[in-house]
Enzyme design. Sequence first.
Site, PDB file in Angstrom:
ATOM      1  N   HIS A  75       1.833  -2.608  -1.831  1.00 33.82           N
ATOM      2  CA  HIS A  75       1.844  -1.138  -1.884  1.00 33.82           C
ATOM      3  C   HIS A  75       3.037  -0.508  -1.155  1.00 33.82           C
ATOM      4  CE1 HIS A  75       0.594   2.967  -0.644  1.00 33.82           C
ATOM      5  NE2 HIS A  75       0.094   3.000  -1.855  1.00 33.82           N
ATOM      6  N   GLU A 101      -8.165  -2.031   2.878  1.00 37.22           N
ATOM      7  CA  GLU A 101      -7.294  -1.129   2.123  1.00 37.22           C
ATOM      8  C   GLU A 101      -6.007  -0.774   2.886  1.00 37.22           C
ATOM      9  OE1 GLU A 101      -9.149   2.124   0.097  1.00 37.22           O
ATOM     10  OE2 GLU A 101     -11.109   1.128   0.102  1.00 37.22           O
ATOM     11  N   HIS A 132      -2.326   0.351   3.513  1.00 36.66           N
ATOM     12  CA  HIS A 132      -1.372   1.173   2.765  1.00 36.66           C
ATOM     13  C   HIS A 132      -0.029   1.239   3.501  1.00 36.66           C
ATOM     14  CE1 HIS A 132      -3.970   2.286  -0.514  1.00 36.66           C
ATOM     15  NE2 HIS A 132      -4.927   2.646   0.329  1.00 36.66           N
ATOM     16  N   GLU A 144      -6.982   2.229   5.290  1.00 32.10           N
ATOM     17  CA  GLU A 144      -7.669   3.430   4.823  1.00 32.10           C
ATOM     18  C   GLU A 144      -9.145   3.463   5.220  1.00 32.10           C
ATOM     19  OE1 GLU A 144      -7.959   6.186   0.787  1.00 32.10           O
ATOM     20  OE2 GLU A 144      -6.720   4.377   0.786  1.00 32.10           O
TER      21      GLU A 144
END
Length: 291
Positions: free
Chosen positions: A225, A265, A267, A282
């Site tokens: 990401h 998660e 990022h 996240e």
Amino acid sequence: MTMSEIPVADEEAGPYGITTGPDGALWLTFVHSGRIARLTPDGELDTFPLESAECGPTVIAPGPDGALWFTRFRDHRIGRITTAGETESFPVPTPDSGPFGITAGPDGAMWFTEMNTDRIGRITGAGEITEYALPGTGSYPSAITAGPDGALWFTLNQANAIGRITVHGDIAVHPLPTPGAAPVGIASDGVALWFVEIAASQIGRISVGGAIEEFPLPERTAKPHAIVAAAPGDCWFTEWGANAIGHITRSGQITEYGLPSPSSEPHGITVGPDAAVWTALETGAVARLAR
């Protein structure tokens, strides 16, 4: 390498972007709760609410004025916060623009992407915004960084390309070799530009002359990401799908480090003031990888 995890919010807040500020602290965006957070390397946390809890702060970057600048994806504004926590924001002229990536340019201004409207924006310290239309439609410009050549480089997620814009607004587009790669994060290591291909699970490298190399990740559903460069040929990236932090060298050698909590998660990613690699999770924490 030592990995640790520091809780900074509940799961509803959504830590997303992270950067190192000029004050020696980490600065984060809480995308779901409309807050900016300041975290010292020793764990001291302060949070600053924005005027709208629904504004969707996303990517954050230090500016040439000693403040932090960030995009507000949901209410289409560019935000600014001083290291003392004073905030202000500026509306993007084009409606529903969806600003996402942001970086300091070589010209003393901040440059940002407008995902929804195929534009690159430039904002001065006084809040004056200029927009540059990209060729084509539906290209979804995402992350942006200052290149070693004095231009700004950005990913075109749905156009499957890397773009370059000069400070005068001249634009060039470099298509990627892999179809449907969907590039997102991009960073300069001072020599070349490195980017992630979230749909192809690859890391890419593009020279300032436009030559592209691609390096497949071992985990083919890793969904990289964001990416940051620590030094030339020394880049770190998040693997959203594999729940890991990855490292790549100039030769394309890849090492992966699993995160402590499952499905966290990851990022945003940055090199902290302590030279460790910090990642926003996240689900409500930050991870620190001591090198």
